[in-house]
Design an enzyme around this catalytic site. Structure first.
Site, PDB file in Angstrom:
ATOM      1  N   GLU A 181     -37.121  27.819 -32.423  1.00 27.80           N
ATOM      2  CA  GLU A 181     -36.606  26.444 -32.527  1.00 27.80           C
ATOM      3  C   GLU A 181     -37.769  25.454 -32.481  1.00 27.80           C
ATOM      4  O   GLU A 181     -38.461  25.345 -31.470  1.00 27.80           O
ATOM      5  CB  GLU A 181     -35.636  26.152 -31.384  1.00 27.80           C
ATOM      6  CG  GLU A 181     -35.103  24.716 -31.392  1.00 27.80           C
ATOM      7  CD  GLU A 181     -34.323  24.354 -30.144  1.00 27.80           C
ATOM      8  OE1 GLU A 181     -34.322  23.166 -29.776  1.00 27.80           O
ATOM      9  OE2 GLU A 181     -33.728  25.270 -29.522  1.00 27.80           O
ATOM     10  N   LYS A 224     -25.112  25.459 -26.285  1.00 27.98           N
ATOM     11  CA  LYS A 224     -26.258  25.242 -25.412  1.00 27.98           C
ATOM     12  C   LYS A 224     -25.800  24.562 -24.119  1.00 27.98           C
ATOM     13  O   LYS A 224     -25.074  23.559 -24.169  1.00 27.98           O
ATOM     14  CB  LYS A 224     -27.274  24.363 -26.145  1.00 27.98           C
ATOM     15  CG  LYS A 224     -28.462  23.902 -25.330  1.00 27.98           C
ATOM     16  CD  LYS A 224     -29.371  23.045 -26.203  1.00 27.98           C
ATOM     17  CE  LYS A 224     -30.506  22.420 -25.432  1.00 27.98           C
ATOM     18  NZ  LYS A 224     -31.412  21.636 -26.297  1.00 27.98           N
TER      19      LYS A 224
END
Length: 213
Positions: free
Chosen positions: A46, A138
């Protein structure tokens, strides 16, 4: 356009269990970090949308990974609106991560068949994310919302919830075992893994070693 399918992205994240999170404005550094993460056994990365011209750095990193490390699944993080999400998707992002939940980002990602992991801090937000098609949610900030105990509490009534804590996840065996024992399939790790001191010292071997350990 994403080079990896949504199913492949989700399966890889669940299999590897760790999503490194990092940003640097220097394309040379980002390429070296990516190379070392891959050498350490990680293929899902990421890149966070933090600094000026982050789009440009991401674009160069994506070109590098596509050419030199085609198995790398590169995604974009710190995405908070659909314009930003659309830009990264057009630059080849394979998944989108945000610190908060945005309905329009979720709709865009669903339309493009791309995984979206929004940051959620309550059971209500997590449920809404599920309704919007988010497979892996998340948990952010992971340590401040209650840590592993929060994950365990949510998964009691919602055992289907796939939660990825980010923030408060350390690279120690104790920290990781606590999170995975609570039921998470994966964790996001930022500066604890790709730390600023190692980057400044260009100690790439240490980053690779941390990743492989």
């Amino acid at each position: 356009m994403a080079s990896h399918s949504k199913a492949e992205v989700l399966a890889t994240i669940n299999r590897e269990g760790v999503v490194p999170v990092f940003y640097d404005a220097d394309i040379g550094i980002t390429k070296e970090v990516a190379r070392r993460l891959v050498a350490g056994g990680i293929s899902t990365i990421e890149f966070t949308n933090r600094g000026d011209h982050a789009f440009e750095v991401f674009s160069e990193l994506e070109r590098y990974c596509s050419s030199e490390h085609p198995d790398v699944i590169l995604g974009a993080g710190t995405v908070m609106d659909e314009v930003t999400a659309g830009t990264y998707l057009n630059l080849g992002a394979n998944f989108i991560v945000g610190p908060s939940l945005d309905r329009r980002v979720a709709e865009l990602c669903n339309r493009r068949k791309v995984a979206y992991s929004p940051g959620c801090a309550t059971a209500t937000e997590i449920t809404l994310a599920h309704e919007l098609g988010c497979e892996i949610v998340k948990v952010f900030p992971g340590d401040l919302v209650g840590g592993p105990a929060f994950v365990k509490a949510v998964r009691g009534p919602c055992p289907w919830a796939l939660l990825m804590p980010t923030g408060g996840v350390d690279i120690t065996a104790e920290s990781l075992s606590d999170w995975f024992a609570a039921g998470v399939p994966c964790v996001g790790i930022g500066s604890k893994l790709v730390s600023r001191d190692l980057v400044q010292a260009a100690d790439w071997t240490a980053i690779e070693r941390r990743t492989s350990d």
